[in-house]
Design a protein around this motif. Structure first.
Motif, PDB file in Angstrom:
ATOM      1  N   GLN A  71       0.823  -1.216   0.000  1.00  0.00           N
ATOM      2  CA  GLN A  71       0.000   0.000   0.000  1.00  0.00           C
ATOM      3  C   GLN A  71       0.855   1.263   0.000  1.00  0.00           C
ATOM      4  OE1 GLN A  71      -3.063   0.004  -0.634  1.00  0.00           O
ATOM      5  NE2 GLN A  71      -3.677  -2.111  -0.246  1.00  0.00           N
ATOM      6  N   MET A  72       2.010   1.232   0.621  1.00  0.00           N
ATOM      7  CA  MET A  72       2.871   2.416   0.630  1.00  0.00           C
ATOM      8  C   MET A  72       3.477   2.678  -0.746  1.00  0.00           C
ATOM      9  SD  MET A  72       2.646   4.077   3.358  1.00  0.00           S
ATOM     10  CE  MET A  72       3.965   5.246   3.003  1.00  0.00           C
ATOM     11  N   GLU A  73       3.746   1.624  -1.498  1.00  0.00           N
ATOM     12  CA  GLU A  73       4.222   1.816  -2.872  1.00  0.00           C
ATOM     13  C   GLU A  73       3.189   2.579  -3.692  1.00  0.00           C
ATOM     14  OE1 GLU A  73       5.441  -1.711  -4.867  1.00  0.00           O
ATOM     15  OE2 GLU A  73       6.909  -2.285  -3.335  1.00  0.00           O
ATOM     16  N   ILE A  74       1.939   2.258  -3.475  1.00  0.00           N
ATOM     17  CA  ILE A  74       0.857   2.965  -4.180  1.00  0.00           C
ATOM     18  C   ILE A  74       0.766   4.399  -3.675  1.00  0.00           C
ATOM     19  CG2 ILE A  74      -1.643   3.036  -4.535  1.00  0.00           C
ATOM     20  CD1 ILE A  74      -1.549  -0.087  -4.285  1.00  0.00           C
ATOM     21  N   ALA A  75       0.814   4.578  -2.354  1.00  0.00           N
ATOM     22  CA  ALA A  75       0.699   5.918  -1.766  1.00  0.00           C
ATOM     23  C   ALA A  75       1.824   6.835  -2.235  1.00  0.00           C
ATOM     24  CB  ALA A  75       0.690   5.822  -0.243  1.00  0.00           C
ATOM     25  N   LYS A  76       3.055   6.308  -2.315  1.00  0.00           N
ATOM     26  CA  LYS A  76       4.207   7.115  -2.714  1.00  0.00           C
ATOM     27  C   LYS A  76       4.172   7.501  -4.190  1.00  0.00           C
ATOM     28  CE  LYS A  76       7.270   5.241   0.856  1.00  0.00           C
ATOM     29  NZ  LYS A  76       8.398   4.318   1.149  1.00  0.00           N
ATOM     30  N   SER A  77       3.404   6.764  -4.976  1.00  0.00           N
ATOM     31  CA  SER A  77       3.313   7.072  -6.407  1.00  0.00           C
ATOM     32  C   SER A  77       2.297   8.167  -6.703  1.00  0.00           C
ATOM     33  CB  SER A  77       2.924   5.816  -7.190  1.00  0.00           C
ATOM     34  OG  SER A  77       1.575   5.449  -6.936  1.00  0.00           O
ATOM     35  N   LYS A  78       1.623   8.669  -5.667  1.00  0.00           N
ATOM     36  CA  LYS A  78       0.558   9.649  -5.867  1.00  0.00           C
ATOM     37  C   LYS A  78       0.853  10.930  -5.102  1.00  0.00           C
ATOM     38  CE  LYS A  78      -3.602   7.916  -6.201  1.00  0.00           C
ATOM     39  NZ  LYS A  78      -3.688   7.717  -7.655  1.00  0.00           N
ATOM     40  N   GLY A  79       0.221  12.010  -5.525  1.00  0.00           N
ATOM     41  CA  GLY A  79       0.310  13.263  -4.790  1.00  0.00           C
ATOM     42  C   GLY A  79      -0.454  13.145  -3.484  1.00  0.00           C
ATOM     43  N   SER A  80      -0.160  14.008  -2.527  1.00  0.00           N
ATOM     44  CA  SER A  80      -0.773  13.906  -1.196  1.00  0.00           C
ATOM     45  C   SER A  80      -2.293  14.039  -1.234  1.00  0.00           C
ATOM     46  CB  SER A  80      -0.180  14.969  -0.267  1.00  0.00           C
ATOM     47  OG  SER A  80      -0.400  16.268  -0.795  1.00  0.00           O
ATOM     48  N   ASP A  81      -2.811  14.821  -2.179  1.00  0.00           N
ATOM     49  CA  ASP A  81      -4.260  15.018  -2.273  1.00  0.00           C
ATOM     50  C   ASP A  81      -4.886  14.216  -3.410  1.00  0.00           C
ATOM     51  OD1 ASP A  81      -4.254  16.832  -0.140  1.00  0.00           O
ATOM     52  OD2 ASP A  81      -3.684  18.479  -1.474  1.00  0.00           O
ATOM     53  N   ASP A 141      -4.884   1.902  -9.283  1.00  0.00           N
ATOM     54  CA  ASP A 141      -4.327   1.652  -7.946  1.00  0.00           C
ATOM     55  C   ASP A 141      -4.920   0.382  -7.335  1.00  0.00           C
ATOM     56  OD1 ASP A 141      -2.828   4.068  -8.000  1.00  0.00           O
ATOM     57  OD2 ASP A 141      -4.621   5.182  -7.408  1.00  0.00           O
ATOM     58  N   ILE A 142      -6.214   0.223  -7.485  1.00  0.00           N
ATOM     59  CA  ILE A 142      -6.882  -0.961  -6.938  1.00  0.00           C
ATOM     60  C   ILE A 142      -6.303  -2.233  -7.560  1.00  0.00           C
ATOM     61  CG2 ILE A 142      -9.082  -2.211  -6.781  1.00  0.00           C
ATOM     62  CD1 ILE A 142      -9.007   0.212  -4.969  1.00  0.00           C
ATOM     63  N   GLU A 143      -6.035  -2.200  -8.857  1.00  0.00           N
ATOM     64  CA  GLU A 143      -5.519  -3.379  -9.552  1.00  0.00           C
ATOM     65  C   GLU A 143      -4.117  -3.775  -9.082  1.00  0.00           C
ATOM     66  OE1 GLU A 143      -7.395  -5.282 -12.378  1.00  0.00           O
ATOM     67  OE2 GLU A 143      -8.440  -4.548 -10.610  1.00  0.00           O
ATOM     68  N   LYS A 144      -3.405  -2.842  -8.432  1.00  0.00           N
ATOM     69  CA  LYS A 144      -2.074  -3.151  -7.905  1.00  0.00           C
ATOM     70  C   LYS A 144      -2.126  -3.816  -6.532  1.00  0.00           C
ATOM     71  CE  LYS A 144      -0.052   0.886 -10.221  1.00  0.00           C
ATOM     72  NZ  LYS A 144       0.535   2.244  -9.991  1.00  0.00           N
ATOM     73  N   MET A 145      -3.311  -3.853  -5.917  1.00  0.00           N
ATOM     74  CA  MET A 145      -3.430  -4.360  -4.538  1.00  0.00           C
ATOM     75  C   MET A 145      -3.642  -5.877  -4.518  1.00  0.00           C
ATOM     76  SD  MET A 145      -5.818  -1.343  -2.887  1.00  0.00           S
ATOM     77  CE  MET A 145      -5.423   0.401  -3.117  1.00  0.00           C
ATOM     78  N   LYS A 146      -2.776  -6.602  -5.194  1.00  0.00           N
ATOM     79  CA  LYS A 146      -2.980  -8.047  -5.350  1.00  0.00           C
ATOM     80  C   LYS A 146      -2.774  -8.804  -4.037  1.00  0.00           C
ATOM     81  CE  LYS A 146      -1.772  -7.965 -10.256  1.00  0.00           C
ATOM     82  NZ  LYS A 146      -3.198  -7.891 -10.620  1.00  0.00           N
ATOM     83  N   TYR A 147      -1.695  -8.526  -3.333  1.00  0.00           N
ATOM     84  CA  TYR A 147      -1.475  -9.217  -2.062  1.00  0.00           C
ATOM     85  C   TYR A 147      -2.546  -8.830  -1.051  1.00  0.00           C
ATOM     86  CZ  TYR A 147       0.647 -10.907   2.241  1.00  0.00           C
ATOM     87  OH  TYR A 147       0.868 -11.564   3.434  1.00  0.00           O
ATOM     88  N   SER A 148      -2.893  -7.555  -1.024  1.00  0.00           N
ATOM     89  CA  SER A 148      -3.921  -7.093  -0.083  1.00  0.00           C
ATOM     90  C   SER A 148      -5.245  -7.806  -0.324  1.00  0.00           C
ATOM     91  CB  SER A 148      -4.119  -5.574  -0.216  1.00  0.00           C
ATOM     92  OG  SER A 148      -2.933  -4.882   0.117  1.00  0.00           O
ATOM     93  N   TRP A 149      -5.587  -8.028  -1.597  1.00  0.00           N
ATOM     94  CA  TRP A 149      -6.842  -8.722  -1.894  1.00  0.00           C
ATOM     95  C   TRP A 149      -6.755 -10.196  -1.506  1.00  0.00           C
ATOM     96  CZ3 TRP A 149     -11.582  -8.372  -1.611  1.00  0.00           C
ATOM     97  CH2 TRP A 149     -12.483  -9.175  -2.305  1.00  0.00           C
ATOM     98  N   ASN A 150      -5.576 -10.795  -1.642  1.00  0.00           N
ATOM     99  CA  ASN A 150      -5.407 -12.177  -1.167  1.00  0.00           C
ATOM    100  C   ASN A 150      -5.598 -12.263   0.344  1.00  0.00           C
ATOM    101  OD1 ASN A 150      -4.947 -13.138  -3.726  1.00  0.00           O
ATOM    102  ND2 ASN A 150      -2.721 -13.260  -3.520  1.00  0.00           N
TER     103      ASN A 150
END
Length: 476
Positions: A316-326, A333-342
């Motif tokens: 999740q931090m990899e996704i957060a760091k790839s985006k602006g704060s707002d 982004d959702i499609e990158k959350m593969k482990y989280s969905w597992n």
């Protein structure tokens, strides 16, 4: 003495009659081609055993005693065949409309629906076509919901979590999921209006699966009263929206309510106000009760298992760091959350929010060599496969890797059902769970305040203390 025997005689006759009926029913169970099992005591059935042992134990005990494929019981006043294993799941999922139709217990319909609809079949109650439901809940349509989910999750954490060192996950997840449903389905954002709907709605969800005794003070009586209040509030909302749409043809509402008001059935007729209310109530129950339970247990396991939390945090931090704060989350982004969905799926396996679903046989049919007569109710259940060692080795272990590659065998992991009646809200639930996970783990490390909190069972698994957790904000 004669008077004593006069008073005693009716009780003797009653006991003898009950004993005879019970013996005959037991003998019929053993000699017929119906599935093996027990229908319990006359009138009472096996309701008490189901409540006392819980659905998981109830199902496993009878699979071991009678049949791992299908057994009969008596629940909710109905003769019922419980289908088990992947073959049973596949059979029921594949024969919707051919051999079976959807069915709800009368007690549940009384709590949720307008009285004039209670005696109707579910097909008549569900006036909104399922094809329309799939259109508005498919991924293409849901993509537009993601920024709203993210924005509301951020605001929820800011007001309900950040000011505190400890919070209870269960009640807060219910508060978030209900507010989100009100926003997305009806464009209701005012906190007071949401609360006005939430209070009676909580009465409904708390009591609609309780013992259906409608006496003052009982949970079921509360569900009946809550249902009346919710329906009255929804009718007011529907009528106000109709006025707004009539007064301003250019006004655009992209929520579910407006689409319901504009859609027609197969004969070109618009849905009436009560039909729309019935469908919104059904969606609120599905999107709120089950999803909030799913969110609660996902976070429960993250707080309980630091090594799992660590892997989710990295993703999740990899996704957060790839985006602006707002910058809000999007579909990519959702499609990158593969482990989280597992992780979420493993939580759904171990603590499924929904226990299965009822059907009614619309004709006689056979399964596994047994006859299911027309009119019998059927039930498929997550508990015949989710913790079955045959399909999930070391079933009590929390292991997200089970869902890597091709994942579990077909029809063994069924938190959303399957076939044509698979829950149309599956993708909605996935997005809501992942968006909330992202916001929590990127802001806090969570630690359980009660390590071995007891889990009870109502309509869904329920942590007795609401999963209190210590919040440790991440250093910036």
């Amino acid at each position: 003495m004669d008077a004593f025997y006069t008073y005693l005689l009716p009780f003797v006759i009653l006991l003898a009659s009950l004993s005879l009926v019970f013996r005959l029913r037991k003998r019929n169970v053993g000699t017929s081609k119906h599935p093996p099992g027990s229908t319990g005591w006359p009138m009472v059935g096996e309701n008490m055993e189901f409540v006392m042992s819980g659905p998981e134990k109830f199902v496993y005990e009878r699979m071991n005693k009678y049949s791992p494929e299908v057994f009969q019981t008596s629940l909710l006043g109905e003769r019922m065949a419980v289908f088990c294993g992947p073959a049973g799941n596949k059979f029921l999922f594949s024969n919707e409309t051919k051999l079976l139709t959807s069915w709800w217990p009368q007690s549940m319909k009384k709590a949720l629906l307008f009285p004039s609809f209670v005696e109707n079949s579910l097909k008549e109650v569900t006036a909104l076509q399922r094809s329309f439901m799939h259109d508005i809940l498919k991924p293409e349509a849901l993509k537009h919901y993601i920024p709203v989910m993210d924005s509301m999750a951020r605001q929820h954490l800011k007001t309900e979590w950040t000011p505190h060192k400890q919070v209870k996950i269960s009640p807060l997840s219910k508060k978030y999921t209900f507010a989100l449903a009100c926003k997305l389905f009806m464009s209701i954002e005012d906190p007071e209006h949401v609360e006005r709907l939430a209070k009676p709605f909580t009465l409904v969800t708390s009591g609609m699966f309780s013992v259906p005794i409608d006496f003052p003070g009982t949970a079921y009586n509360g569900a009946i009263k809550g249902g009346k209040m919710v329906r009255a509030e929804l009718l007011a909302i529907i009528r106000q929206r109709k006025k707004e749409l009539s007064a301003n043809k250019e006004m655009v509402f992209e929520d579910l309510l407006s689409r319901m008001l504009l859609v027609t059935d197969e004969d070109g007729n618009f849905l009436n106000e009560m039909e729309i209310s019935n469908n919104i109530i059904g969606l609120l129950v599905a999107s709120h009760e089950t999803t909030s339970t799913a969110v609660t247990f996902v976070l429960n396991y993250l707080a309980e298992l630091p090594h799992i939390f660590s892997e989710v945090y990295k993703e999740q931090m990899e996704i957060a760091k790839s985006k602006g704060s707002d910058e809000l989350l999007n579909w990519e982004d959702i499609e990158k959350m593969k482990y989280s969905w597992n992780v979420a799926r493993e939580s759904l396996r171990l603590a499924p929010p929904g226990q299965g679903a009822f059907r009614e046989a619309i004709t006689d049919f056979t399964f596994a060599g047994f006859t299911i007569p027309k009119g019998w109710k059927t039930f498929w259940t997550v508990h015949s496969t989710h913790k079955n060692v045959k399909y999930f080795p070391n079933p009590e272990k929390f292991d997200p890797s089970r869902f890597e590659g091709s994942g579990p065998a077909p029809y063994t992991f069924v938190p959303f059902g399957g076939g044509p009646r698979m829950c149309p809200g599956k993708e909605y639930a996935r997005l809501e769970i992942l968006v909330f996970m992202h916001n929590v783990v990127t802001k806090f490390k969570i630690e359980k305040a009660i390590p071995n909190e007891k889990i009870t069972f109502h309509a869904s698994p329920t942590p007795m203390s609401g999963v209190p957790v210590h919040l440790h904000p991440h250093e910036k």
